[in-house]
Design a protein around this motif. Structure first.
Motif, PDB file in Angstrom:
ATOM      1  N   ARG A  35       0.828  -1.206   0.000  1.00 63.92           N
ATOM      2  CA  ARG A  35       0.000   0.000   0.000  1.00 63.92           C
ATOM      3  C   ARG A  35       0.864   1.259   0.000  1.00 63.92           C
ATOM      4  N   GLY A  42      -7.413   7.491   4.667  1.00 69.74           N
ATOM      5  CA  GLY A  42      -7.956   6.557   5.646  1.00 69.74           C
ATOM      6  C   GLY A  42      -9.230   5.856   5.244  1.00 69.74           C
ATOM      7  N   ASP A  43     -10.266   6.618   4.886  1.00 70.01           N
ATOM      8  CA  ASP A  43     -11.564   5.976   4.678  1.00 70.01           C
ATOM      9  C   ASP A  43     -11.612   5.122   3.422  1.00 70.01           C
ATOM     10  N   ARG A  44     -10.826   5.479   2.398  1.00 72.67           N
ATOM     11  CA  ARG A  44     -10.803   4.674   1.172  1.00 72.67           C
ATOM     12  C   ARG A  44      -9.634   3.691   1.144  1.00 72.67           C
ATOM     13  N   ARG A  45      -8.877   3.640   2.238  1.00 74.53           N
ATOM     14  CA  ARG A  45      -7.690   2.784   2.314  1.00 74.53           C
ATOM     15  C   ARG A  45      -6.767   3.052   1.126  1.00 74.53           C
ATOM     16  N   GLU A  92       2.317  -3.641   4.948  1.00 76.62           N
ATOM     17  CA  GLU A  92       1.710  -2.622   4.088  1.00 76.62           C
ATOM     18  C   GLU A  92       2.766  -1.764   3.385  1.00 76.62           C
TER      19      GLU A  92
END
Length: 264
Positions: free
Chosen positions: A41, A168-171, A200
């Motif tokens: 990520r 954060g919210d959509r990774r 990650e």
């Protein structure tokens, strides 16, 4: 572009990327292949000059722009620095692939006014260029991914306060491409990519001579040899060998993170 749009609907990421690279005639060199193949990520590429980091980061992002309902940023310390990746994407997609003729593609390329974006209106996906010189413009958006252009020149506040929360919210993912500037905040992020307890993260040190297109002789390429002989040692180690630990005034010049730091 129809074949890519159909593939992206099925989210076949590797197939899309390989097909897209073939379409634009892009053959990554040995270091770039490692970066493109990583599924981490957060990817941190510590690169020597002329390694091809801007080209690599830009072209890794391009096929992702074909996916629906996405928002991506390129964030630079200045618009000038962030424009390098945007220039590659514009040339590949808007000019060479002819997407500039598509009425569903909204686009602006005005570096002077700080307005650079490409929006696929029929797919609700947008790429925008932002500058950390104007931190008020880094607030309020949820992001699917970001390129932190010349990451070592950014402040830690830009990453910690503005960019990281937006992922954060959509990774969302983050790609850090840079030439190092000593043991600043980015070093700690980079070291996570060397730590198995942070799956990650992935990080690399890519010396300039890993670009075997520009330097076919590798470490012994005549141009690299000449640079080694004529540049100050600290400058060569930082700018060409992509060593975090090289800077003027270093007390132990033999120190090498990759050799002398181990997990215990």
């Amino acid at each position: 572009m129809t074949e890519f749009l159909k593939l992206s609907a099925n989210n076949k990421t590797d197939i899309i990327r390989q097909a897209y690279f073939k379409r634009i005639g892009y053959t990554p060199h040995q270091g770039q292949i490692l970066y493109h193949n990583s599924q981490a990520r957060f990817r941190l590429a510590n690169c020597g000059r002329r390694f091809g980091k801007s080209l690599m980061a830009a072209r890794d992002l391009e096929p992702k722009l074909l996916e629906p309902n996405k928002r991506f940023w390129i964030v630079g310390p200045t618009y000038d620095l962030a424009e390098k990746e945007f220039r590659v994407i514009w040339r590949d997609m808007i000019v060479n692939l002819g997407l500039g003729k598509d009425n569903s593609v909204s686009k602006v390329y005005n570096k002077r006014q700080g307005n650079m974006h490409i929006e696929f209106t029929d797919r609700n996906t947008i790429l925008e260029v932002r500058s950390a010189q104007n931190p008020e413009n880094l607030v309020g958006e949820s992001l699917d991914g970001v390129i932190m252009s010349e990451a070592a020149k950014h402040s830690q506040e830009t990453w910690d306060r503005y960019i990281r929360p937006a992922l954060g919210d959509r990774r969302g993912f983050a790609d850090f491409t840079t030439t190092p500037e000593g043991f600043n905040w980015l070093y700690d992020e980079w070291m996570r990519g060397q730590d198995a307890t942070f799956p990650e993260y992935n990080s690399w040190r890519f010396p300039s001579y890993m670009n075997n297109v520009i330097f076919p002789g590798g470490k012994d390429d005549p141009e690299i040899t000449l640079l080694r002989r004529t540049m100050p040692k600290d400058a060569f180690t930082q700018e060409i060998e992509a060593d975090f630990g090289s800077f003027v005034g270093k007390i132990f010049p033999e120190w090498d993170v990759s050799k002398h730091v181990k997990n215990h």
